[in-house]
Structure formats: structure tokens, C-alpha cells
Design a protein around this motif. Structure first.
Motif, PDB file in Angstrom:
ATOM      1  N   ARG A  11      36.888  26.032 120.653  1.00 56.83           N
ATOM      2  CA  ARG A  11      36.535  25.342 119.409  1.00 56.83           C
ATOM      3  C   ARG A  11      37.401  25.866 118.271  1.00 56.83           C
ATOM      4  NH1 ARG A  11      30.342  26.838 120.165  1.00 56.83           N
ATOM      5  NH2 ARG A  11      31.440  28.786 119.886  1.00 56.83           N
ATOM      6  N   GLU A  36      42.077  11.225 110.913  1.00 54.08           N
ATOM      7  CA  GLU A  36      42.437  12.636 110.774  1.00 54.08           C
ATOM      8  C   GLU A  36      41.189  13.502 110.800  1.00 54.08           C
ATOM      9  OE1 GLU A  36      45.411  14.081 110.880  1.00 54.08           O
ATOM     10  OE2 GLU A  36      46.230  12.073 111.093  1.00 54.08           O
ATOM     11  N   ILE A  37      41.365  14.717 111.235  1.00 53.18           N
ATOM     12  CA  ILE A  37      40.322  15.728 111.129  1.00 53.18           C
ATOM     13  C   ILE A  37      40.520  16.415 109.783  1.00 53.18           C
ATOM     14  CG2 ILE A  37      39.425  17.898 112.031  1.00 53.18           C
ATOM     15  CD1 ILE A  37      40.432  17.047 114.778  1.00 53.18           C
ATOM     16  N   HIS A  41      35.133  18.225 108.926  1.00 49.11           N
ATOM     17  CA  HIS A  41      34.880  17.978 110.346  1.00 49.11           C
ATOM     18  C   HIS A  41      34.895  19.280 111.147  1.00 49.11           C
ATOM     19  CE1 HIS A  41      36.633  13.976 109.056  1.00 49.11           C
ATOM     20  NE2 HIS A  41      35.373  13.692 109.387  1.00 49.11           N
ATOM     21  N   ILE A  42      35.769  20.214 110.722  1.00 45.27           N
ATOM     22  CA  ILE A  42      35.792  21.533 111.368  1.00 45.27           C
ATOM     23  C   ILE A  42      34.471  22.245 111.058  1.00 45.27           C
ATOM     24  CG2 ILE A  42      36.954  23.783 111.502  1.00 45.27           C
ATOM     25  CD1 ILE A  42      38.692  21.536 112.621  1.00 45.27           C
ATOM     26  N   ASN A  46      32.109  18.148 114.173  1.00 48.03           N
ATOM     27  CA  ASN A  46      32.274  16.798 114.738  1.00 48.03           C
ATOM     28  C   ASN A  46      33.744  16.351 114.749  1.00 48.03           C
ATOM     29  OD1 ASN A  46      32.541  16.392 112.013  1.00 48.03           O
ATOM     30  ND2 ASN A  46      31.039  14.750 111.851  1.00 48.03           N
ATOM     31  N   TYR A  47      34.637  17.288 114.931  1.00 52.59           N
ATOM     32  CA  TYR A  47      36.075  17.022 114.929  1.00 52.59           C
ATOM     33  C   TYR A  47      36.534  16.183 116.125  1.00 52.59           C
ATOM     34  CZ  TYR A  47      35.576  21.133 117.848  1.00 52.59           C
ATOM     35  OH  TYR A  47      35.158  22.012 118.806  1.00 52.59           O
ATOM     36  N   LYS A  48      35.850  16.274 117.264  1.00 54.90           N
ATOM     37  CA  LYS A  48      36.289  15.527 118.457  1.00 54.90           C
ATOM     38  C   LYS A  48      36.120  14.025 118.294  1.00 54.90           C
ATOM     39  CE  LYS A  48      35.833  19.034 122.023  1.00 54.90           C
ATOM     40  NZ  LYS A  48      35.214  19.386 123.303  1.00 54.90           N
ATOM     41  N   ARG A  50      37.167  12.316 115.900  1.00 53.04           N
ATOM     42  CA  ARG A  50      38.368  11.827 115.213  1.00 53.04           C
ATOM     43  C   ARG A  50      39.530  11.873 116.204  1.00 53.04           C
ATOM     44  NH1 ARG A  50      36.658   9.803 110.525  1.00 53.04           N
ATOM     45  NH2 ARG A  50      38.683  10.204 109.647  1.00 53.04           N
ATOM     46  N   TYR A  54      42.197  14.778 116.528  1.00 53.48           N
ATOM     47  CA  TYR A  54      41.890  15.777 117.556  1.00 53.48           C
ATOM     48  C   TYR A  54      43.069  15.948 118.517  1.00 53.48           C
ATOM     49  CZ  TYR A  54      39.557  18.367 121.240  1.00 53.48           C
ATOM     50  OH  TYR A  54      39.231  19.319 122.165  1.00 53.48           O
ATOM     51  N   LEU A  57      45.450  18.206 116.728  1.00 52.77           N
ATOM     52  CA  LEU A  57      44.934  19.567 116.669  1.00 52.77           C
ATOM     53  C   LEU A  57      45.097  20.247 118.027  1.00 52.77           C
ATOM     54  CD1 LEU A  57      41.823  20.895 114.916  1.00 52.77           C
ATOM     55  CD2 LEU A  57      42.174  21.450 117.304  1.00 52.77           C
ATOM     56  N   CYS A  77      43.143  19.973 107.987  1.00 54.54           N
ATOM     57  CA  CYS A  77      42.063  20.841 108.470  1.00 54.54           C
ATOM     58  C   CYS A  77      41.895  22.103 107.637  1.00 54.54           C
ATOM     59  CB  CYS A  77      42.337  21.280 109.902  1.00 54.54           C
ATOM     60  SG  CYS A  77      42.515  19.963 111.096  1.00 54.54           S
TER      61      CYS A  77
END
Length: 191
Positions: A11, A36-37, A41-42, A46-48, A50, A54, A57, A77
């Protein structure tokens, strides 16, 4: 300056290095997409959700690990865009952050090697590279001249070359003097 790294479960984790020495890090140069993340979101985890962000990243984290770098920086980010003071400081520090990066990865989301191998000969990847919208961004100039190490990647994460091996092509596309691409001191150039 905040940097990302992956925890033991893979993560992304943000670490703020205010007042501390900044470790070696990779930095991502990219065009923004609709998914975009961002830093929230980080923080929210819930970044995944996007998908395009993701993918970038994950690419940056994996490439940094290959280059034996624990930390990496992605503008969307690592900067709190809602904090106007932080955003202003980040914009004014950007050249230095790129200059101090151990590696800069250019992620060309519109340059696909699968398109090259299926529809055009591999020798014509240069045409796709020349047409990349990455070259139309205002930030491209500083992201080409500030870092010493700049590596170019297709949207599949395939390495296509670096600033040194592509210098003539980069000069042809951007008109940036070769000496600037070779990191000669900037005071040798007129504005």
C-alpha cells in the motif's frame, strides 16, 4: 516535501520530510488523466478505484524498486492541492525537486508499444514518440532539463530510452539546446 513508499502489504504511504534529510527518490513526469490519484485518495485508501492513476503509481513504485529506490514522488499524490500555501511552495520548488531526483521517469500514456508492434514497424515508434502530448505540456521544459537521469517509458511501462540516448530526437522535437539537455549550467543560456 512528501514522498511515497510502499508498506509491507504494497500500500502507498506518504512520508513528510519537513526538516529532515530527503532520501534518494524517483520522480514521475506524466500527463494528468481524468482518473488521477490525488493525496486524498492515498489518505482515504481508495486509490485503486482511480484506474489510470493507479497504473502510473504502480509503474513508478515498481520502476523505483528496480532502480533500488525506496521512495518516489508523484505530483498528484504528494501535494495537497487544496492547501494554497503548500501548492504555492510546491510550484516554486518543483525545478529543485526534479533536479534533486535520482531518477525521473517519463510515463508516456499515449505511446503504446502494442500499437507499434501490431500496426507499424518497431522502427516507427519514433513517430508515436514525436506525437506524444507529453511534449505539449508547459512543465515539459523543466522536467527535461532539471534532472540528470530521465528515462522514457511507453504506457505499458516498457523502457524506450533515456535523455542521453534520445538527445538528438528530444532536441528535434523541443528545440531545447543539446547543451541544456546535457545539464550544462543554466546561466550559460539566455532566457
Amino acid at each position: 516535501m512528501r514522498l511515497l513508499h510502499l508498506d509491507d502489504l504494497g500500500r502507498p504511504v506518504l512520508t513528510h520530510f519537513r526538516g529532515k534529510p530527503i532520501p534518494p527518490y524517483a520522480i514521475l513526469s506524466h500527463r494528468w488523466s481524468d482518473s488521477e490519484i490525488f493525496i486524498e485518495h492515498i489518505w482515504n485508501g481508495n486509490y485503486k478505484e482511480r484506474e489510470q492513476g493507479y497504473r502510473k503509481l504502480k509503474f513508478c513504485a515498481e520502476q523505483a524498486a528496480q532502480d533500488r529506490l525506496q521512495y518516489f514522488w508523484i505530483d498528484t499524490c504528494c501535494i495537497d492541492r487544496w492547501d494554497k500555501n503548500e501548492l504555492s511552495k510546491a510550484i516554486n520548488s518543483m525545478f529543485q525537486w526534479y533536479q534533486n531526483a535520482t531518477r525521473c521517469y517519463v510515463f508516456l500514456s499515449d505511446v503504446s508499444l502494442s500499437a507499434v508492434t501490431e500496426t507499424v514497424p518497431c522502427s516507427d515508434w519514433e513517430t508515436l514518440f514525436r506525437k506524444s502530448e507529453w511534449f505539449t505540456r508547459g512543465w515539459t521544459l523543466q522536467e527535461l532539463i532539471a534532472p540528470v537521469s530521465v528515462k522514457f517509458f511507453s504506457c505499458e511501462g516498457q523502457h524506450r530510452g533515456d535523455k542521453a540516448s534520445l538527445e538528438q530526437l528530444l532536441h528535434d522535437i523541443t528545440d531545447i539546446p543539446l547543451a541544456a539537455l546535457r545539464n550544462c549550467p543554466l546561466d550559460q543560456f539566455s532566457i
